[in-house]
Design a protein around this motif. Structure first.
Motif, PDB file in Angstrom:
ATOM      1  N   ARG A 137       0.855  -1.193   0.000  1.00  0.00           N
ATOM      2  CA  ARG A 137       0.000   0.000   0.000  1.00  0.00           C
ATOM      3  C   ARG A 137       0.889   1.241   0.000  1.00  0.00           C
ATOM      4  NH1 ARG A 137      -5.242   1.729   2.297  1.00  0.00           N
ATOM      5  NH2 ARG A 137      -4.921   3.703   3.350  1.00  0.00           N
ATOM      6  N   PHE A 138       0.764   2.068  -1.066  1.00  0.00           N
ATOM      7  CA  PHE A 138       1.518   3.316  -1.116  1.00  0.00           C
ATOM      8  C   PHE A 138       0.921   4.298  -0.109  1.00  0.00           C
ATOM      9  CE2 PHE A 138       2.431   2.166  -5.700  1.00  0.00           C
ATOM     10  CZ  PHE A 138       3.776   1.908  -5.490  1.00  0.00           C
ATOM     11  N   GLN A 139       1.749   4.780   0.788  1.00  0.00           N
ATOM     12  CA  GLN A 139       1.293   5.749   1.776  1.00  0.00           C
ATOM     13  C   GLN A 139       1.526   7.181   1.293  1.00  0.00           C
ATOM     14  OE1 GLN A 139      -0.563   3.563   3.548  1.00  0.00           O
ATOM     15  NE2 GLN A 139      -0.058   4.809   5.319  1.00  0.00           N
ATOM     16  N   PHE A 140       2.761   7.460   0.899  1.00  0.00           N
ATOM     17  CA  PHE A 140       3.148   8.812   0.518  1.00  0.00           C
ATOM     18  C   PHE A 140       4.068   8.769  -0.688  1.00  0.00           C
ATOM     19  CE2 PHE A 140       2.577   8.827   5.154  1.00  0.00           C
ATOM     20  CZ  PHE A 140       1.573   9.782   5.263  1.00  0.00           C
ATOM     21  N   SER A 141       4.208   9.917  -1.339  1.00  0.00           N
ATOM     22  CA  SER A 141       5.180  10.073  -2.419  1.00  0.00           C
ATOM     23  C   SER A 141       5.683  11.506  -2.387  1.00  0.00           C
ATOM     24  CB  SER A 141       4.540   9.737  -3.768  1.00  0.00           C
ATOM     25  OG  SER A 141       3.450  10.568  -4.043  1.00  0.00           O
ATOM     26  N   PHE A 142       6.974  11.653  -2.703  1.00  0.00           N
ATOM     27  CA  PHE A 142       7.616  12.958  -2.650  1.00  0.00           C
ATOM     28  C   PHE A 142       8.667  13.052  -3.746  1.00  0.00           C
ATOM     29  CE2 PHE A 142       6.628  11.611   1.670  1.00  0.00           C
ATOM     30  CZ  PHE A 142       5.887  12.672   2.144  1.00  0.00           C
ATOM     31  N   ILE A 143       8.933  14.263  -4.195  1.00  0.00           N
ATOM     32  CA  ILE A 143      10.091  14.510  -5.047  1.00  0.00           C
ATOM     33  C   ILE A 143      11.080  15.309  -4.213  1.00  0.00           C
ATOM     34  CG2 ILE A 143      10.987  15.692  -7.085  1.00  0.00           C
ATOM     35  CD1 ILE A 143       8.353  15.075  -8.477  1.00  0.00           C
ATOM     36  N   VAL A 144      12.289  14.761  -4.082  1.00  0.00           N
ATOM     37  CA  VAL A 144      13.353  15.410  -3.331  1.00  0.00           C
ATOM     38  C   VAL A 144      14.622  15.324  -4.167  1.00  0.00           C
ATOM     39  CG1 VAL A 144      14.718  15.394  -1.195  1.00  0.00           C
ATOM     40  CG2 VAL A 144      12.305  14.736  -1.131  1.00  0.00           C
TER      41      VAL A 144
END
Length: 157
Positions: A137-144
């Motif tokens: 289950r994908f909880q979060f996604s970010f571009i860093v």
């Protein structure tokens, strides 16, 4: 600073996300759809299935990508400046994926648009849609630092 009341913008009670285009228009992911504010007046653009808009992202071309429940796509101004919607969720094979679920986050990344739900990532590039299933289950996604990070309940990648 000015606070706009719900009876002024005539939308739903919750605003989930905000972005701004190159012309200074503000856009809000709202329970009633996409809200546009040009500094003096509000416009509302509902999704075809009348679901709330939970996230939005404006890319460099000016397309306003949005995601809601079982629906995602983009708005683009026509020749008169009115926003018109193109559904990308219609590209999902309904025989394989019956429920898209909520789209919670959208990223513009490496000439792609990434739509994140809990179960999948939908990748839109060059008019085509590809799908990456979550390990759990994908909880979060970010571009860093120009890298896309996806957090799954079991893994990070």
């Amino acid at each position: 600073m000015r606070n706009y009341k719900r009876n002024e913008y005539k939308g739903g009670t919750q605003n989930w996300n905000i972005d701004q285009d190159k012309n200074g228009n503000l856009y809000f992911a709202n329970n009633s759809g996409l809200l546009q504010f040009d500094g003096s007046s509000w416009r509302q653009y509902p999704l075809p299935n009348l679901t709330s808009v939970r996230c939005l992202k404006i890319d460099d071309s000016g397309k306003i990508f949005v995601g809601g429940y079982n629906e995602f796509g983009y708005f683009k101004p026509n020749e008169k400046g009115k926003l018109e919607y193109t559904s990308l969720s219609k590209k999902v094979d309904a025989n394989k994926i019956k429920i898209i679920d909520f789209i919670w986050k959208i990223h513009s990344f490496n000439n792609q648009v990434i739509f994140q739900s809990f179960a999948r990532i939908y990748i839109y590039k060059d008019g085509k849609l590809s799908i990456l299933k979550a390990p759990k289950r994908f909880q979060f996604s970010f571009i860093v630092n120009k890298k896309l990070y996806l957090q799954d309940e079991e893994k990070e990648f």
